[in-house]
Design a protein around this motif. Structure first.
Motif, PDB file in Angstrom:
ATOM      1  N   ALA A  70      11.168   6.837   8.511  1.00  0.00           N
ATOM      2  CA  ALA A  70      10.504   5.649   9.055  1.00  0.00           C
ATOM      3  C   ALA A  70      11.193   4.374   8.577  1.00  0.00           C
ATOM      4  CB  ALA A  70       9.038   5.643   8.653  1.00  0.00           C
ATOM      5  N   TYR A  71      11.648   4.369   7.317  1.00  0.00           N
ATOM      6  CA  TYR A  71      12.335   3.193   6.773  1.00  0.00           C
ATOM      7  C   TYR A  71      13.701   3.002   7.431  1.00  0.00           C
ATOM      8  CZ  TYR A  71      14.512   0.082   3.346  1.00  0.00           C
ATOM      9  OH  TYR A  71      15.156  -0.961   2.741  1.00  0.00           O
ATOM     10  N   GLY A  76       9.302   0.069  10.186  1.00  0.00           N
ATOM     11  CA  GLY A  76       8.581  -0.845   9.295  1.00  0.00           C
ATOM     12  C   GLY A  76       7.190  -0.391   8.929  1.00  0.00           C
ATOM     13  N   GLU A  77       6.697   0.700   9.513  1.00  0.00           N
ATOM     14  CA  GLU A  77       5.349   1.174   9.234  1.00  0.00           C
ATOM     15  C   GLU A  77       5.298   2.693   9.264  1.00  0.00           C
ATOM     16  OE1 GLU A  77       3.024  -0.673  12.284  1.00  0.00           O
ATOM     17  OE2 GLU A  77       2.646  -2.470  11.109  1.00  0.00           O
ATOM     18  N   TRP A  85       0.755   1.876   6.592  1.00  0.00           N
ATOM     19  CA  TRP A  85       1.418   1.237   5.453  1.00  0.00           C
ATOM     20  C   TRP A  85       2.668   0.506   5.914  1.00  0.00           C
ATOM     21  CZ3 TRP A  85      -0.809   1.973   0.562  1.00  0.00           C
ATOM     22  CH2 TRP A  85      -1.788   2.969   0.498  1.00  0.00           C
ATOM     23  N   ARG A  86       2.864  -0.712   5.432  1.00  0.00           N
ATOM     24  CA  ARG A  86       4.097  -1.461   5.696  1.00  0.00           C
ATOM     25  C   ARG A  86       5.172  -0.982   4.732  1.00  0.00           C
ATOM     26  NH1 ARG A  86       3.554  -7.749   5.666  1.00  0.00           N
ATOM     27  NH2 ARG A  86       5.763  -7.441   6.112  1.00  0.00           N
ATOM     28  N   SER A  98       8.834   0.927  -0.939  1.00  0.00           N
ATOM     29  CA  SER A  98       7.506   0.398  -1.234  1.00  0.00           C
ATOM     30  C   SER A  98       6.631   0.540   0.000  1.00  0.00           C
ATOM     31  CB  SER A  98       7.579  -1.075  -1.655  1.00  0.00           C
ATOM     32  OG  SER A  98       7.943  -1.896  -0.557  1.00  0.00           O
ATOM     33  N   LEU A  99       5.387   0.905  -0.192  1.00  0.00           N
ATOM     34  CA  LEU A  99       4.409   1.035   0.880  1.00  0.00           C
ATOM     35  C   LEU A  99       3.245   0.110   0.556  1.00  0.00           C
ATOM     36  CD1 LEU A  99       5.691   4.066   0.188  1.00  0.00           C
ATOM     37  CD2 LEU A  99       4.231   4.731   2.084  1.00  0.00           C
ATOM     38  N   ASN A 100       2.960  -0.799   1.471  1.00  0.00           N
ATOM     39  CA  ASN A 100       1.965  -1.840   1.222  1.00  0.00           C
ATOM     40  C   ASN A 100       0.846  -1.752   2.244  1.00  0.00           C
ATOM     41  OD1 ASN A 100       0.549  -4.365   1.172  1.00  0.00           O
ATOM     42  ND2 ASN A 100       2.254  -5.261   0.056  1.00  0.00           N
ATOM     43  N   SER A 101      -0.391  -1.783   1.767  1.00  0.00           N
ATOM     44  CA  SER A 101      -1.554  -1.796   2.655  1.00  0.00           C
ATOM     45  C   SER A 101      -2.516  -2.881   2.198  1.00  0.00           C
ATOM     46  CB  SER A 101      -2.269  -0.443   2.668  1.00  0.00           C
ATOM     47  OG  SER A 101      -3.499  -0.537   3.367  1.00  0.00           O
TER      48      SER A 101
END
Length: 241
Positions: A70-71, A76-77, A85-86, A98-101
């Motif tokens: 995905a990266y 991007g998600e 997750w971004r 890094s995965l950001n929510s």
């Protein structure tokens, strides 16, 4: 004159009882400059602010490949555990991804740069936001972090934890020379003064720097005490979002 005398007596009585009440509440502090009454200070919140939990283990190959794919595809998600997750680079923190929510209030750092994914190592760090910790007990926080960690690694071990405690107050103005007033054993003391005002009239520029907006005593890797203007930090994060 009699009315003025009564007013003075009444005001003195009110001040006396106010001071006595403040003393019982523990709001009077003796300082070199005299007695300071802290009754004007309002404590909005105190408790655990953020948690950074480190895990050691073996990366789950399928999950790591899904994140990597995905990266690399610039999507991007990625959807994991019912949450979108971004994705981003975790290089700054020493991790590959890094995965950001914002919805969950979590940041996950996956895949240590200092260890290959196929080997057991410090491959996972989960960072919580105040929105995540608020309303949860310590056991609930740890249980949820462990559950999420098991989605990414096996042979899970807790290898470190950094906890931030905070006290949010109103009605108190931090002195600009706090670094000189506060006695601490910390060898590292950082004082940051930001830009307070900026004016431009077409030909001249005027700038005013705020004194002592942030103070940091000690290091984040051991024990650190920080004082800063949280309202400005919130605005700054909003501008970067």
């Amino acid at each position: 004159m009699a009315l003025m005398a009564k007013d003075n007596i009444r005001n003195s009585a009110i001040n006396f009882f106010d001071e006595e009440l403040s003393a019982k509440r523990g709001e009077l502090f003796l300082a070199p400059g005299g007695v300071w009454d802290a009754s004007s200070v309002t404590v909005l919140h105190h408790g655990v602010d953020t948690v950074k939990q480190l895990f050691s283990g073996l990366v789950i190959k399928e999950m790591f490949e899904n994140v990597q794919s995905a990266y690399d595809s610039l999507l991007g998600e990625i959807e994991i555990d019912g949450t979108l997750w971004r994705l981003g680079s975790g290089r700054r923190g020493g991790y590959r991804y890094s995965l950001n929510s914002r919805e969950r209030g979590l940041v996950i750092l996956l895949g240590s740069f200092y260890c290959l994914p196929e080997y057991n190592g410090h491959h996972l760090k989960i960072e919580t936001s105040p929105a995540f910790t608020l309303g949860r007990t310590v056991d609930e926080i740890q249980s949820e972090l462990d559950r999420i960690a098991k989605l990414f690694i096996t042979q899970l071990l807790h290898t470190g934890c950094a906890v931030h405690f905070c006290v949010d107050v109103q009605g108190w103005e931090c002195p600009h020379d706090l670094d000189y007033r506060l006695t601490a054993r910390a060898k590292r003391v950082v004082k940051i003064s930001g830009l307070s005002e900026f004016e431009y009239n077409g030909s001249d520029v005027s700038m005013t720097y705020g004194k002592g907006e942030t103070f940091m005593f000690g290091t984040a890797s051991s024990l650190q005490f920080t004082v800063y203007n949280k309202s400005k930090a919130v605005k700054d994060q909003g501008n970067r979002a």
